[in-house]
Design a protein around this motif. Sequence first.
Motif, PDB file in Angstrom:
ATOM      1  N   ILE A 123     123.247 -32.171   9.757  1.00 30.41           N
ATOM      2  CA  ILE A 123     123.150 -33.435  10.476  1.00 30.41           C
ATOM      3  C   ILE A 123     122.371 -33.312  11.780  1.00 30.41           C
ATOM      4  O   ILE A 123     121.709 -34.255  12.204  1.00 30.41           O
ATOM      5  CB  ILE A 123     124.552 -34.040  10.723  1.00 30.41           C
ATOM      6  CG1 ILE A 123     124.437 -35.514  11.109  1.00 30.41           C
ATOM      7  CG2 ILE A 123     125.332 -33.229  11.773  1.00 30.41           C
ATOM      8  CD1 ILE A 123     125.724 -36.271  11.045  1.00 30.41           C
ATOM      9  N   LYS A 124     122.384 -32.148  12.401  1.00 25.91           N
ATOM     10  CA  LYS A 124     121.622 -31.998  13.639  1.00 25.91           C
ATOM     11  C   LYS A 124     120.128 -31.989  13.347  1.00 25.91           C
ATOM     12  O   LYS A 124     119.339 -32.648  14.040  1.00 25.91           O
ATOM     13  CB  LYS A 124     122.055 -30.733  14.365  1.00 25.91           C
ATOM     14  CG  LYS A 124     123.491 -30.791  14.870  1.00 25.91           C
ATOM     15  CD  LYS A 124     123.920 -29.482  15.524  1.00 25.91           C
ATOM     16  CE  LYS A 124     125.378 -29.550  15.963  1.00 25.91           C
ATOM     17  NZ  LYS A 124     125.843 -28.267  16.538  1.00 25.91           N
ATOM     18  N   ALA A 125     119.744 -31.260  12.313  1.00 22.61           N
ATOM     19  CA  ALA A 125     118.331 -31.195  11.952  1.00 22.61           C
ATOM     20  C   ALA A 125     117.820 -32.524  11.414  1.00 22.61           C
ATOM     21  O   ALA A 125     116.646 -32.862  11.600  1.00 22.61           O
ATOM     22  CB  ALA A 125     118.107 -30.095  10.915  1.00 22.61           C
ATOM     23  N   ARG A 126     118.669 -33.297  10.757  1.00 24.25           N
ATOM     24  CA  ARG A 126     118.237 -34.548  10.110  1.00 24.25           C
ATOM     25  C   ARG A 126     118.671 -35.795  10.867  1.00 24.25           C
ATOM     26  O   ARG A 126     118.512 -36.899  10.364  1.00 24.25           O
ATOM     27  CB  ARG A 126     118.802 -34.643   8.693  1.00 24.25           C
ATOM     28  CG  ARG A 126     118.745 -33.390   7.883  1.00 24.25           C
ATOM     29  CD  ARG A 126     117.349 -32.953   7.527  1.00 24.25           C
ATOM     30  NE  ARG A 126     117.422 -31.629   6.938  1.00 24.25           N
ATOM     31  CZ  ARG A 126     116.438 -30.745   6.941  1.00 24.25           C
ATOM     32  NH1 ARG A 126     115.280 -31.054   7.503  1.00 24.25           N
ATOM     33  NH2 ARG A 126     116.605 -29.566   6.393  1.00 24.25           N
ATOM     34  N   LEU A 127     119.211 -35.646  12.067  1.00 25.73           N
ATOM     35  CA  LEU A 127     119.720 -36.821  12.777  1.00 25.73           C
ATOM     36  C   LEU A 127     118.670 -37.919  12.931  1.00 25.73           C
ATOM     37  O   LEU A 127     118.981 -39.101  12.720  1.00 25.73           O
ATOM     38  CB  LEU A 127     120.289 -36.413  14.139  1.00 25.73           C
ATOM     39  CG  LEU A 127     120.964 -37.537  14.928  1.00 25.73           C
ATOM     40  CD1 LEU A 127     122.129 -38.138  14.147  1.00 25.73           C
ATOM     41  CD2 LEU A 127     121.461 -37.012  16.281  1.00 25.73           C
ATOM     42  N   PRO A 128     117.421 -37.603  13.287  1.00 25.65           N
ATOM     43  CA  PRO A 128     116.424 -38.680  13.376  1.00 25.65           C
ATOM     44  C   PRO A 128     116.250 -39.427  12.057  1.00 25.65           C
ATOM     45  O   PRO A 128     116.101 -40.653  12.046  1.00 25.65           O
ATOM     46  CB  PRO A 128     115.143 -37.944  13.779  1.00 25.65           C
ATOM     47  CG  PRO A 128     115.621 -36.722  14.486  1.00 25.65           C
ATOM     48  CD  PRO A 128     116.855 -36.310  13.747  1.00 25.65           C
ATOM     49  N   ARG A 129     116.276 -38.699  10.941  1.00 23.87           N
ATOM     50  CA  ARG A 129     116.122 -39.351   9.634  1.00 23.87           C
ATOM     51  C   ARG A 129     117.357 -40.194   9.309  1.00 23.87           C
ATOM     52  O   ARG A 129     117.230 -41.282   8.742  1.00 23.87           O
ATOM     53  CB  ARG A 129     115.920 -38.294   8.543  1.00 23.87           C
ATOM     54  CG  ARG A 129     114.643 -37.490   8.660  1.00 23.87           C
ATOM     55  CD  ARG A 129     113.376 -38.289   8.319  1.00 23.87           C
ATOM     56  NE  ARG A 129     112.970 -39.146   9.423  1.00 23.87           N
ATOM     57  CZ  ARG A 129     112.262 -38.725  10.468  1.00 23.87           C
ATOM     58  NH1 ARG A 129     111.893 -37.453  10.556  1.00 23.87           N
ATOM     59  NH2 ARG A 129     111.931 -39.573  11.431  1.00 23.87           N
ATOM     60  N   LEU A 130     118.545 -39.702   9.656  1.00 23.80           N
ATOM     61  CA  LEU A 130     119.755 -40.463   9.388  1.00 23.80           C
ATOM     62  C   LEU A 130     119.771 -41.749  10.202  1.00 23.80           C
ATOM     63  O   LEU A 130     120.049 -42.838   9.668  1.00 23.80           O
ATOM     64  CB  LEU A 130     120.994 -39.626   9.701  1.00 23.80           C
ATOM     65  CG  LEU A 130     122.336 -40.352   9.599  1.00 23.80           C
ATOM     66  CD1 LEU A 130     122.583 -40.885   8.202  1.00 23.80           C
ATOM     67  CD2 LEU A 130     123.484 -39.437  10.036  1.00 23.80           C
ATOM     68  N   LEU A 131     119.494 -41.649  11.488  1.00 23.17           N
ATOM     69  CA  LEU A 131     119.492 -42.847  12.329  1.00 23.17           C
ATOM     70  C   LEU A 131     118.425 -43.833  11.875  1.00 23.17           C
ATOM     71  O   LEU A 131     118.627 -45.054  11.919  1.00 23.17           O
ATOM     72  CB  LEU A 131     119.267 -42.455  13.795  1.00 23.17           C
ATOM     73  CG  LEU A 131     120.373 -41.588  14.415  1.00 23.17           C
ATOM     74  CD1 LEU A 131     119.999 -41.202  15.843  1.00 23.17           C
ATOM     75  CD2 LEU A 131     121.723 -42.301  14.393  1.00 23.17           C
ATOM     76  N   GLU A 132     117.301 -43.326  11.443  1.00 29.73           N
ATOM     77  CA  GLU A 132     116.235 -44.162  10.898  1.00 29.73           C
ATOM     78  C   GLU A 132     116.726 -44.909   9.661  1.00 29.73           C
ATOM     79  O   GLU A 132     116.485 -46.118   9.501  1.00 29.73           O
ATOM     80  CB  GLU A 132     115.057 -43.253  10.545  1.00 29.73           C
ATOM     81  CG  GLU A 132     113.816 -43.905  10.026  1.00 29.73           C
ATOM     82  CD  GLU A 132     112.748 -42.846   9.791  1.00 29.73           C
ATOM     83  OE1 GLU A 132     111.771 -42.824  10.563  1.00 29.73           O
ATOM     84  OE2 GLU A 132     112.897 -42.028   8.849  1.00 29.73           O
ATOM     85  N   TYR A 133     117.417 -44.194   8.800  1.00 28.57           N
ATOM     86  CA  TYR A 133     117.938 -44.822   7.583  1.00 28.57           C
ATOM     87  C   TYR A 133     118.959 -45.907   7.910  1.00 28.57           C
ATOM     88  O   TYR A 133     118.931 -47.004   7.345  1.00 28.57           O
ATOM     89  CB  TYR A 133     118.563 -43.757   6.687  1.00 28.57           C
ATOM     90  CG  TYR A 133     119.096 -44.317   5.387  1.00 28.57           C
ATOM     91  CD1 TYR A 133     118.233 -44.700   4.371  1.00 28.57           C
ATOM     92  CD2 TYR A 133     120.467 -44.482   5.182  1.00 28.57           C
ATOM     93  CE1 TYR A 133     118.711 -45.230   3.180  1.00 28.57           C
ATOM     94  CE2 TYR A 133     120.957 -45.010   3.999  1.00 28.57           C
ATOM     95  CZ  TYR A 133     120.068 -45.378   3.001  1.00 28.57           C
ATOM     96  OH  TYR A 133     120.553 -45.919   1.824  1.00 28.57           O
ATOM     97  N   LEU A 134     119.865 -45.613   8.831  1.00 28.40           N
ATOM     98  CA  LEU A 134     120.874 -46.603   9.218  1.00 28.40           C
ATOM     99  C   LEU A 134     120.225 -47.852   9.792  1.00 28.40           C
ATOM    100  O   LEU A 134     120.641 -48.989   9.498  1.00 28.40           O
ATOM    101  CB  LEU A 134     121.838 -45.999  10.233  1.00 28.40           C
ATOM    102  CG  LEU A 134     122.681 -44.808   9.778  1.00 28.40           C
ATOM    103  CD1 LEU A 134     123.551 -44.301  10.920  1.00 28.40           C
ATOM    104  CD2 LEU A 134     123.535 -45.150   8.563  1.00 28.40           C
ATOM    105  N   ALA A 135     119.205 -47.683  10.615  1.00 32.01           N
ATOM    106  CA  ALA A 135     118.540 -48.818  11.249  1.00 32.01           C
ATOM    107  C   ALA A 135     117.762 -49.652  10.234  1.00 32.01           C
ATOM    108  O   ALA A 135     117.754 -50.887  10.305  1.00 32.01           O
ATOM    109  CB  ALA A 135     117.606 -48.332  12.359  1.00 32.01           C
ATOM    110  N   GLU A 136     117.135 -48.992   9.290  1.00 30.76           N
ATOM    111  CA  GLU A 136     116.271 -49.712   8.351  1.00 30.76           C
ATOM    112  C   GLU A 136     117.034 -50.325   7.190  1.00 30.76           C
ATOM    113  O   GLU A 136     116.733 -51.441   6.765  1.00 30.76           O
ATOM    114  CB  GLU A 136     115.198 -48.761   7.817  1.00 30.76           C
ATOM    115  CG  GLU A 136     114.207 -48.306   8.876  1.00 30.76           C
ATOM    116  CD  GLU A 136     113.195 -47.306   8.369  1.00 30.76           C
ATOM    117  OE1 GLU A 136     112.369 -46.836   9.166  1.00 30.76           O
ATOM    118  OE2 GLU A 136     113.230 -46.973   7.162  1.00 30.76           O
ATOM    119  N   GLN A 137     118.015 -49.625   6.658  1.00 29.25           N
ATOM    120  CA  GLN A 137     118.725 -50.098   5.472  1.00 29.25           C
ATOM    121  C   GLN A 137     120.048 -50.791   5.779  1.00 29.25           C
ATOM    122  O   GLN A 137     120.543 -51.574   4.982  1.00 29.25           O
ATOM    123  CB  GLN A 137     118.973 -48.922   4.522  1.00 29.25           C
ATOM    124  CG  GLN A 137     117.705 -48.317   3.953  1.00 29.25           C
ATOM    125  CD  GLN A 137     116.929 -49.290   3.091  1.00 29.25           C
ATOM    126  OE1 GLN A 137     117.517 -50.096   2.365  1.00 29.25           O
ATOM    127  NE2 GLN A 137     115.609 -49.224   3.155  1.00 29.25           N
TER     128      GLN A 137
END
Length: 269
Positions: free
Chosen positions: A23-37
Amino acid sequence: MRLWHQFFGLTALKIVTYNVNGIKARLPRLLEYLAEQKPDVVCLQEIKSADDGFPADDIREAGYGALWHGQKGFNGVAILARDAEPVERHRGLGGDPEDDHSRYLEAEVNGVVVASIYLPNGNPVPGPKFDYKLRWIGRLTERARDLLAEERPVVLAGDYNVIPNDDDVFSVRAMQDDALMQPQSRAGFRALLAQGWTDALRTQAPGGGVWTFWDYQAGAWRRDAGFRIDHLLLSPIAADRFAGAGVDKEYRGREKASDHAPTWVRLRP
């Protein structure tokens, strides 16, 4: 807590399973996913973080309540809920007091029971890791039986590390010796389904050919050499509300993405 019709706006509830592979390495991708989807519930696996290192503040700033069951450097699961606080029901699986892996977390979100599951990989075969995998499937099956007895909408969401069918993999030959495709692994998954669970993505795509994972090696993403190991199993009451399932595949192709793509089911209110 908002009322159901206010919270979901009378639209279908989107429940996602997403192995983030750190989750630390992918946090930007996770937050991006939450914001977009803007999914309503997200079950995360392989957060690879101790409890005190979980980025709760970032996730709350994104509009999500969270529960997590962490483990430093390995495993770890979490449940996120949009504009809500998931209510914990169960942490870990019983049946093996020596099992200290963080692989199971269960919560309730506005009347729906969800579980985030990270089933053991099991390689190499044969060996103690594969034996542990099979025992873990058995323990999950016992918990699933108890959940069915409650007669409620339940979604068992996660990375099961099982390729259920030959048409769930790009090449049977390439994976035939892997723990994910062994007859015992598949038999355990079938026994779980036989209790009365519905495989959401299989229902949407009964002919197979839908992948949720692409390895980082050997150009797997570029060649679309993937397989399906991320599953959402629905209790009969949840299955009655089935409104579609799919894979948000494009997120696998983004920079520094997880090797899994978010996989989802929609349930009618």
